[in-house]
Write an enzyme that holds these catalytic residues in place. Sequence first.
Site, PDB file in Angstrom:
ATOM      1  N   GLY B  48     -12.743   8.330  -7.761  1.00 25.40           N
ATOM      2  CA  GLY B  48     -12.984   6.722  -7.782  1.00 25.40           C
ATOM      3  C   GLY B  48     -12.286   5.436  -8.045  1.00 25.40           C
ATOM      4  N   LEU B  51     -14.573   0.050 -10.211  1.00 28.10           N
ATOM      5  CA  LEU B  51     -14.172  -0.581 -11.931  1.00 28.10           C
ATOM      6  C   LEU B  51     -13.733  -0.114 -12.555  1.00 28.10           C
ATOM      7  CD1 LEU B  51     -16.834  -3.778 -11.630  1.00 28.10           C
ATOM      8  CD2 LEU B  51     -15.744  -3.432 -10.752  1.00 28.10           C
ATOM      9  N   ALA B  52     -14.201   1.141 -12.089  1.00 26.40           N
ATOM     10  CA  ALA B  52     -13.836   2.004 -13.425  1.00 26.40           C
ATOM     11  C   ALA B  52     -11.798   2.191 -12.928  1.00 26.40           C
ATOM     12  CB  ALA B  52     -14.307   3.266 -13.884  1.00 26.40           C
ATOM     13  N   HIS B 274     -34.727  -0.564 -11.120  1.00 25.62           N
ATOM     14  CA  HIS B 274     -34.563  -2.003 -11.014  1.00 25.62           C
ATOM     15  C   HIS B 274     -35.894  -2.647 -10.229  1.00 25.62           C
ATOM     16  CE1 HIS B 274     -32.871  -5.814 -10.171  1.00 25.62           C
ATOM     17  NE2 HIS B 274     -31.724  -5.781 -10.820  1.00 25.62           N
ATOM     18  N   ARG B 345     -34.677  -4.901 -17.522  1.00 29.18           N
ATOM     19  CA  ARG B 345     -35.085  -4.319 -15.922  1.00 29.18           C
ATOM     20  C   ARG B 345     -36.586  -3.310 -16.542  1.00 29.18           C
ATOM     21  NH1 ARG B 345     -29.052  -3.877 -14.258  1.00 29.18           N
ATOM     22  NH2 ARG B 345     -28.688  -5.502 -13.258  1.00 29.18           N
ATOM     23  N   HIS B 416     -32.365   2.542  -9.446  1.00 24.61           N
ATOM     24  CA  HIS B 416     -30.407   1.351  -9.193  1.00 24.61           C
ATOM     25  C   HIS B 416     -29.251   1.721  -9.801  1.00 24.61           C
ATOM     26  CE1 HIS B 416     -28.419  -2.734  -8.506  1.00 24.61           C
ATOM     27  NE2 HIS B 416     -28.378  -2.272 -10.288  1.00 24.61           N
ATOM     28  N   ARG B 450     -30.515  -0.016 -18.939  1.00 20.61           N
ATOM     29  CA  ARG B 450     -28.585  -0.852 -19.077  1.00 20.61           C
ATOM     30  C   ARG B 450     -29.527  -2.342 -18.983  1.00 20.61           C
ATOM     31  NH1 ARG B 450     -26.432  -3.239 -15.902  1.00 20.61           N
ATOM     32  NH2 ARG B 450     -27.336  -1.963 -13.720  1.00 20.61           N
TER      33      ARG B 450
END
Lengths: 218, 654, 251
Positions: B48, B51-52, B274, B345, B416, B450
């Site tokens: 992957g 970002l991570a 979301h 959310r 989402h 989140r």
Amino acid sequence: MWLFNSSVGRKVVMCVTGASLVLFLLFHASMNLVAIISPEGYDMICEFLGANWYALVGTVGLAGLAVIHILYAFILSVQNYRARGNARYEVTDRQESVEWASKNMLVLGFIILGGICVHLIHFWAKMQLVEILGAIPENGMELIRYTFSQWYNLAIYLVWFAAIWFHLTHGIWSSMHTLGWNNNIWMPRIKCISNIFATLIVLMFASVAIYYFVISLI
Amino acid sequence: MAKQEEIQAKIDAKIPEGPLAEKWTNYKAHQKLVNPANKRRLDIIVVGTGLAGASAAASLAEMGFNVLSFCIQDSPRRAHSIAAQGGINAAKNYQNDGDSVYRLFYDTIKGGDYRAREANVYRLAEVSNNIIDQCVAQGVPFAREYGGLLDNRSFGGAQVSRTFYAKGQTGQQLLLGAYSALSRQIGKGKVKMYSRYEMLDIVVIEGRARGIIARNLVTGRIERFFAHAVVVGSGGYGNTFFLSTNAMASNGSAAMQMYRKGAYFANPCYAQIHPTCIPVHGDFQSKLTLMSESLRNDGRIWVPKKIEDAKAMQAGKLKGRDIPEEDRDYYLERRYPAFGNLVPRDVASRAAKERCDAGFGVNATGLAVFLDFSDAIKRLGKDVVAAKYGNLFQMYEKIVDENPYEDPMMIFPAIHYTMGGIWVDYELQTSVQGLFCIGEANFSDHGANRLGASALMQGLADGYFVLPYTIQNYLADQISVPRMSTDLPEFVEAENAVKAKIEKLMAIQGKRSVDSIHRELGLTMWEYVGMGRTKAGLETAIAKIAEIRKEFWSNVFIPGTEDDLNVELEKALRLADFIEIGDLMARDALQREESCGGHFREEYQTPEGEALRQDDKFSFASCWKYMGEGVEPVMLKEPLDYEFTERKTRNYKN
Amino acid sequence: MEKTINITLKVWRQAGPKAKGGFETYKLDNISTDSSFLEMLDVLNEKLINERKEPVVFDHDCREGICGMCSLYINGHPHGPDSAITTCQLHMRKFKDGETITVEPWRSNAFPVIKDLMVDRRAYDKIIQAGGFVSVNTGGVPDANAIPIPKKDADEAMDAASCIGCGACAAACKNGSAMLFVAAKVSQLALLPQGKVEAARRAKAMVAKMDELGFGNCTNTGACAAECPKSVSLSNIARLNREFICAKFKD
């Protein structure tokens, strides 16, 4: 050397030679205008620019610039054609904001080159070349009067001027862009200046041709 | 039962001792490190490049490890982190509005409805500031004020402005920052990049992850790769629902491969819906488009007060702008005066569903509410609104063909993000040694819900600042392990299993396309495992999923061959796993007899319709252990102890 | 109330990188004008699969215009006839009933076709690997607010940075040049103090890599910027030229 082996470098060569040729055109057009204002003055300039050492150096330099400009145009075109790959698009469409001239600089260049040949035969071959060969050159004013009294010559020259106009409208702003003198604010201004400049030069040339054609009719 | 208790004892989150604020510092001070000469001898696979994954691969390579990076797209820059719009949180307190590491920690714990691990969340808040520094140093063009300093905006679930942003393209800019760092290492030869490769299995040798089996998506070749440790940052499994805001290729297969090799799947039922997405408009639809949560800063959400107005809208006879101010029901402002349109959310989504279920939906399907900017345009002027949200408005107009400056936007909730994921300990290591899981793929930091602008924070925290440390604590013991041959029986066995699965799929030659079955799974999931869940509904879901599984394995049709680029085969392999994830989600939702965050069981709600937690019974992370194909999984519990915060009912009213 | 159209598709099919490709014609009826172009292709593929044929391969991922994965040269335009959007954001309402739509892959020497409409764009990654970064390691960087950056510069850098690396610039360019892509990255980083430090090195390295990979020479036609789905400005190319020429003169 980066002027040969980098794409930006090759563009710099195109733009510097191109810009120099534009400056020559400006000089040449100003000189031609004298032919309308004062035929005697024009002859004086012709005499001044005969087979003198400075005129010869200038001519050789000019020829050099033109040759480099044309040579690079061919090299770039071949490279660019290859970069497009083997297959062509089946359907292409134009983008509104893209100038026609910018996509047809090579074609315009061919027309201009043809025009230059004709022009050199009409004038240079009978003036400076003759002088270099040691004979007596023909009179500049007479040549102008004679050449532009022929309608087909006028037509050829007008087509040539049009091609130059298109070539210059893209060439002038593009050369500044290539040197990095451009940004979002100046982009429209530079394009406008470029159009004005191109129009001015072409009008100066065309006015002499048309003026003497009209004179010949009277 | 005895067996379960035996495994139970092994769930150890390895949380360091000491006060909350000192845990991470203490950990770093005492952990084992690998010296530079030995780093060169160690290989790490990172799956992957979001970002991570990208930040981890880049950071590990900078330290000196040899990294093999894998992504399924044509370039690491395409990972779906790129689509995050709104921003990234950090406790910088640049706005002098009282923010602090503790407050960010507290908001995140509270936002997650007290279902996250305190120590992990505190660490996340601690390193959040480093992320902003790092990204600015990489050349990420965050929004700035005229003084040249960084600008912030506010986001749902917080009363401070701590969100850093780059227009509506924050995820893109952060990802490109991580991608550029990764590219730098690829250029240096420290990272070997495998794009258009999909991991199909993890290779475990003597209880430790030692490599992967991956398929070259262009040639169809199955290849083996060895490494001393495997890190997976493969994102979430939201596409189980078919329609979601995830990218088309986002999938949960990597998670399922880890799960089948012994990693626990934690809290699968926590999926975030979301509130501000463009509503569904047709059967042909392939995905849902998110409109950034930041829009709720200035947009006001409403439906008509009168049911007859709503009916007229559903029939296409009235438009939003035809409804006078006094006939509009700004239901979020009405129900939650303190947070108004900026409630978290899950709360906003449920409120929208509640209004639409009551018949007040504003489009033809009755499944949409308005997000209105007319007040903001009056107050700030059209130019200011355009500068803030112009690209989002343009996106909306391109999709819906309506001008949101004139007609209010229509929005509806959509799947989402998935808070659940592979269980990891404090070191981000799964229950398989040497197998690490980072970013959305793990379950660690968001609890049951989140908060906006926290996903980017978590992905980058894991990748830049947590994993590169914690993985060394594991690798320090591995320096004497030589590079292993990929001809070892474990590799051969794993490859054969993958090949057998592919052959089985190709041999079905049924009548239905992969997408048609996936769509069916999605409808079932949305209906029964979506925003409002009930015991009966979830039981129905499990039964329906079993039917879908049967249909898939007997009637799917995959054209083409397996040894060539075959998109349908890729999708089929992913759908096979989505079906299992769907089942796991339903099971987990069924056992969790409470409402918390993104998980709402209709049986458990307050008289006002708010989520009702059952802290005495469900204060744990549910960790599902794979027991074999066709065998029911076993659920283990990681108890969640709240030492440093007091558990309260979430209140966004006052 | 849903509007539908009937269309004829002329799609480039090519079995593999070395295989000979050609156009196939497909007729599609009752396509909703609210569907996106890629959803229309999904419908086509569903139809092909039901006829037990191989579906058309095309790149796509996020379907919201940001990942840069989708490509397609549609009726003579990269990303289709609409402006400032990617193919995935193009909607069928932009087409007329009965229209014939020609769909081709990106055509560029540096972007070889993999299959059907899918091309290999790793050349862009290689250009970034050559220098499209700021050479900082993780950790040990100054506070984010340590260096104030004028808003104007930050905004301009952001505009350049919005490039999604889709390849439309090179696909649109009659010269197959990747200048706009390179210029966008060089510009973004040259505008920011963090990137200024190695700006000269970056410009030289990226241009050299671009040339090496077989992209053409820019002739400032501006087709790239006209077709760019993110409206990256042509003036970035002027900045790249400036950076590059200055760097070369300093050597």
